[in-house]
Write a protein that holds these residues in place. Structure first.
Motif, short mmCIF file in Angstrom:
data_model
loop_
_atom_site.label_atom_id
_atom_site.label_comp_id
_atom_site.label_asym_id
_atom_site.label_seq_id
_atom_site.Cartn_x
_atom_site.Cartn_y
_atom_site.Cartn_z
N VAL A 289 -2.49 7.60 4.02
CA VAL A 289 -3.19 6.58 3.23
C VAL A 289 -2.16 5.56 2.77
O VAL A 289 -1.07 5.93 2.32
CB VAL A 289 -3.89 7.26 2.04
CG1 VAL A 289 -4.43 6.24 1.06
CG2 VAL A 289 -5.01 8.18 2.54
N PRO A 290 -2.40 4.22 2.91
CA PRO A 290 -3.69 3.58 3.09
C PRO A 290 -3.91 2.96 4.49
O PRO A 290 -4.33 1.80 4.58
CB PRO A 290 -3.64 2.47 2.05
CG PRO A 290 -2.21 2.00 2.12
CD PRO A 290 -1.40 3.22 2.46
N ALA B 208 -6.02 2.76 8.01
CA ALA B 208 -7.36 3.09 8.50
C ALA B 208 -7.29 4.15 9.61
O ALA B 208 -6.30 4.24 10.35
CB ALA B 208 -8.06 1.84 9.01
N PHE C 178 -9.06 1.66 -6.26
CA PHE C 178 -9.02 1.55 -4.81
C PHE C 178 -8.87 0.07 -4.47
O PHE C 178 -9.72 -0.74 -4.84
CB PHE C 178 -10.30 2.09 -4.18
CG PHE C 178 -10.49 3.57 -4.32
CD1 PHE C 178 -10.08 4.43 -3.30
CD2 PHE C 178 -11.07 4.11 -5.46
CE1 PHE C 178 -10.25 5.81 -3.42
CE2 PHE C 178 -11.24 5.49 -5.58
CZ PHE C 178 -10.84 6.34 -4.56
N VAL D 256 -11.72 -0.22 0.59
CA VAL D 256 -12.17 0.84 1.49
C VAL D 256 -13.34 0.29 2.30
O VAL D 256 -14.26 -0.29 1.74
CB VAL D 256 -12.63 2.10 0.71
CG1 VAL D 256 -12.99 3.22 1.67
CG2 VAL D 256 -11.56 2.57 -0.29
N THR E 268 -18.33 3.91 0.09
CA THR E 268 -17.43 4.94 -0.43
C THR E 268 -18.14 5.76 -1.50
O THR E 268 -18.81 5.22 -2.37
CB THR E 268 -16.18 4.29 -1.06
OG1 THR E 268 -15.62 3.36 -0.14
CG2 THR E 268 -15.16 5.34 -1.42
N VAL F 101 -16.35 8.25 3.33
CA VAL F 101 -16.53 6.86 3.74
C VAL F 101 -17.39 6.79 4.99
O VAL F 101 -17.17 7.53 5.96
CB VAL F 101 -15.18 6.16 4.02
CG1 VAL F 101 -15.40 4.69 4.36
CG2 VAL F 101 -14.24 6.29 2.83
N GLY G 234 -12.50 3.28 6.58
CA GLY G 234 -11.90 4.07 5.53
C GLY G 234 -10.95 3.30 4.63
O GLY G 234 -10.98 2.07 4.55
N ILE G 235 -10.09 4.05 3.96
CA ILE G 235 -9.15 3.48 2.99
C ILE G 235 -8.13 2.62 3.74
O ILE G 235 -7.49 3.10 4.68
CB ILE G 235 -8.42 4.60 2.22
CG1 ILE G 235 -9.43 5.44 1.42
CG2 ILE G 235 -7.36 4.02 1.29
CD1 ILE G 235 -8.85 6.73 0.85
N TRP G 236 -7.98 1.34 3.31
CA TRP G 236 -6.97 0.49 3.98
C TRP G 236 -6.11 -0.31 3.01
O TRP G 236 -5.28 -1.11 3.44
CB TRP G 236 -7.63 -0.41 5.03
CG TRP G 236 -8.53 -1.49 4.52
CD1 TRP G 236 -9.86 -1.38 4.23
CD2 TRP G 236 -8.19 -2.86 4.30
NE1 TRP G 236 -10.36 -2.60 3.82
CE2 TRP G 236 -9.36 -3.52 3.86
CE3 TRP G 236 -7.01 -3.60 4.42
CZ2 TRP G 236 -9.38 -4.88 3.53
CZ3 TRP G 236 -7.04 -4.96 4.10
CH2 TRP G 236 -8.21 -5.58 3.67
#
Length: 602
Positions: A83-84, A86, A125, A128, A132, A170, A198-200
């Protein structure tokens, strides 16, 4: 002896983390990919426009699993993800497709520093993509929709005594859904790129008081020599005071106070104006005082600058910066990376493209159908570059007309799709409002998802009257907004002119040069036109630039060249996709670029 043992275990842990992660796949990578430390990813404070002294970074190796949509939380995870980055990116260590039929689950654990006792803890965050849902210690604490806006939760009521367990789910339908997605498609080809799920952006914790400053907004007014600071207070009550102190370097120049719920307007004597040539920023602190006690303090900055339009002596509507005619010229910047996709490998990499843009003599960047992390805009503020901010497009497109004013039928979004667009666009503008580098909002590009153009334009303008609105970049023009924005490839053309608006060339160029060893798709790449070496490519750029210079004299007030870097199959960048090769003669490009920028003063 104890120190030696501690060092041994620290080294051992570092080796274990490194062994759990490495870039996936065999695509080209940037030089920064080799500098990534999985236990120290993006260590820089993620929101410099509103900075507190204390925070905790949650980036790093998390557990992940890709599950069918609707499945329950996994009992076993597929492995580790960095993370972060994708899921589809190399730097995530995963590089797997997800799609609308599946969801990504994440889990990690953390401890809250003991020094935060008595404070509320906020979980942030950065971004994302797209929907989420978040659980802490098996309790669902909230959800968010939007791939380009930050969001946060006060997790204080859900904290346990020791280690905290965080779970994130996500779902991202990419182009199977109506949501803003920019250039992402499930089958990338041509100008369409790999999905980002997802988390980016950075995930982080921050301690705050029960009464705290949640949001700030700075509004400069160079004509009156003032700046207005607005603050939103969580838990604020009548009698609370916000004290703002402005500094020029180490010298404090002004202080003012406002009561809860009120903004404060402060005189800035003999203001130093912000511009690409002189990007001066004033620092300020905002203190929240309750019952005579300091309960919160944040640091920020602002730039004294004004963007406007005015007819020149020939009746041409010109863009003005700080009340002077100012030609804006820059590249189309898509912000994609071969190894991180939406996410630059490091903060140094994030800054690099802006530095190179300045090196080319440009004074502006059009951030194309993507929103960057907050630090990117701070780099623009500090380095001195104007920004046109696009709304990342989504949904479908109506008929596209670019040679005249639109006389077709606009796209009719569903009620759900329209609500998604409005919420995300407002969130983007609110989050980025105080960055002086941003001077133009672009709600629509080349008809993608374009609907209710006049209404959206007027709504955008009303929400932020301090900036220009480029309502329909590239076509489907209405007599609304501040700008008529033509697109033409490969060379520049002026085929429509509006005497009451600023006329710009929002895209042109696309001169391609494929370089072996630096190609995302070695056997399938394209540009609007392609050449064999740097000299040919530079000569073609200069040829177009000389044509553009004549159009500046005839009425163009800005231009955007495609593009900063190669992107996946596109090979029309000033730099290769991996940023390892400058494909044109930068000094020759800078020389002609400065001639274009200065042409309106000849």
């Amino acid at each position: 002896m104890r120190n030696s043992i501690a060092i041994f275990f620290t080294v051992l842990l570092s080796l274990q983390l490194s062994a759990q992660w490495k870039p996936a796949g065999n695509k080209i990578k940037t030089a920064w990919a080799e500098k990534i430390d999985p236990k120290n990813v993006f260590p820089e404070y993620p929101r410099p426009i509103m900075e507190r002294a204390d925070w905790k970074n949650l980036n790093g190796l998390w557990n992940y699993a890709i599950q069918p949509k609707g499945a329950s939380q996994p009992t076993r995870y597929d492995g580790k993800i960095l993370v972060p980055f994708a899921v589809e990116s190399s730097l995530s260590g995963v590089m797997k497709e997800v799609g609308a039929s599946k969801e990504v689950w994440y889990s990690t654990s953390f401890t809250v520093p003991g020094a935060w006792n008595g404070k509320n803890v906020v979980l942030h965050f950065g971004a994302v993509d797209w929907k989420t849902e978040v659980w802490l210690n098996d309790i669902k604490i909230g959800s968010h929709e939007g791939g380009y806006t930050s969001f946060s939760f006060d997790i204080t009521p859900f904290l346990g005594n020791n280690e905290q367990n965080l779970v994130v789910k996500v779902w991202d339908p990419t182009n199977d859904g109506p949501q803003p997605r920019g250039k992402q498609v499930k089958e990338p080809e041509g100008i369409w790129y790999t999905p980002v799920t997802g988390i980016w952006q950075t995930v982080w914790l921050e301690p705050v008081a029960q009464k705290s400053i949640a949001h700030m907004k700075s509004v400069p007014d160079i004509d009156n020599g003032t700046v207005k600071i607005e603050t939103d207070i969580v838990g604020g009550t009548y009698g609370d005071i916000v004290e703002v102190s402005i500094s020029d370097g180490d010298k404090k120049i002004a202080t003012a106070k406002s009561s809860f719920g009120e903004s404060v307007v402060i005189n800035v004597p003999n203001a130093k104006l912000w511009s690409p040539e002189s990007p001066f920023l004033y620092d300020f602190t905002a203190k929240l005082i309750s019952d005579g006690k300091l309960v919160d303090e944040v640091k920020s900055y602002f730039g004294m600058r004004k963007i406007s339009m005015q007819k020149d002596q020939y009746g041409v509507v010109r863009m003005q910066l700080n009340n002077k005619d100012y030609f804006q010229f820059g590249p189309l910047d898509q912000g994609w990376w071969p190894d991180g996709l939406y996410t630059a490998p490091t903060d140094e990499a994030l800054k690099y493209d802006i530095v190179k843009t300045k090196e080319l003599g440009f004074n502006m960047i059009r951030k194309h159908v993507k929103v960057e992390p907050a630090r990117w805009y701070t780099h623009c503020d500090r380095l001195g570059i104007l920004v046109w901010q696009d709304m990342p497009n989504g949904d479908k497109s109506p008929q596209w007309q670019n040679r005249n004013y639109f006389d077709g039928t606009e796209f009719k979004r569903s009620t759900r799709s329209e609500a998604i667009y409005r919420k995300e666009w407002k969130g983007i503008m609110d989050y980025l409002y105080s960055h002086p580098s941003i001077v133009v909002w672009v709600p629509f590009n080349e008809a993608w998802g374009q609907f209710k153009t006049e209404e959206i334009t007027e709504w955008t303008k009303a929400h932020d009257p301090s900036r220009l609105v480029n309502s329909a970049s590239g076509g489907n023009f209405y007599r609304t907004g501040d700008i008529v924005d033509l697109h033409n490839y490969p060379g520049p053309k002026m085929y429509l002119y509006d005497a009451e608006r600023t006329n710009v060339l929002g895209e042109y160029g696309g001169i391609g040069l494929p370089l072996q060893g630096h190609l995302w798709k070695p056997d399938n790449n394209w540009g609007y036109i392609k050449f064999k070496n740097s000299k040919e490519t530079t000569d073609e750029y200069i040829k177009y630039a000389k044509e553009l210079k004549q159009m500046v004299l005839r009425g163009f007030s800005a231009a955007v060249y495609t593009q900063t870097t190669d992107v996946e199959g596109e090979v029309n960048g000033f730099m290769t996709y991996d940023r390892k090769v400058d494909k044109m003669d930068f000094s020759a490009v800078k020389k002609i670029n400065l001639e274009i920028i200065n042409a309106i003063h000849e």
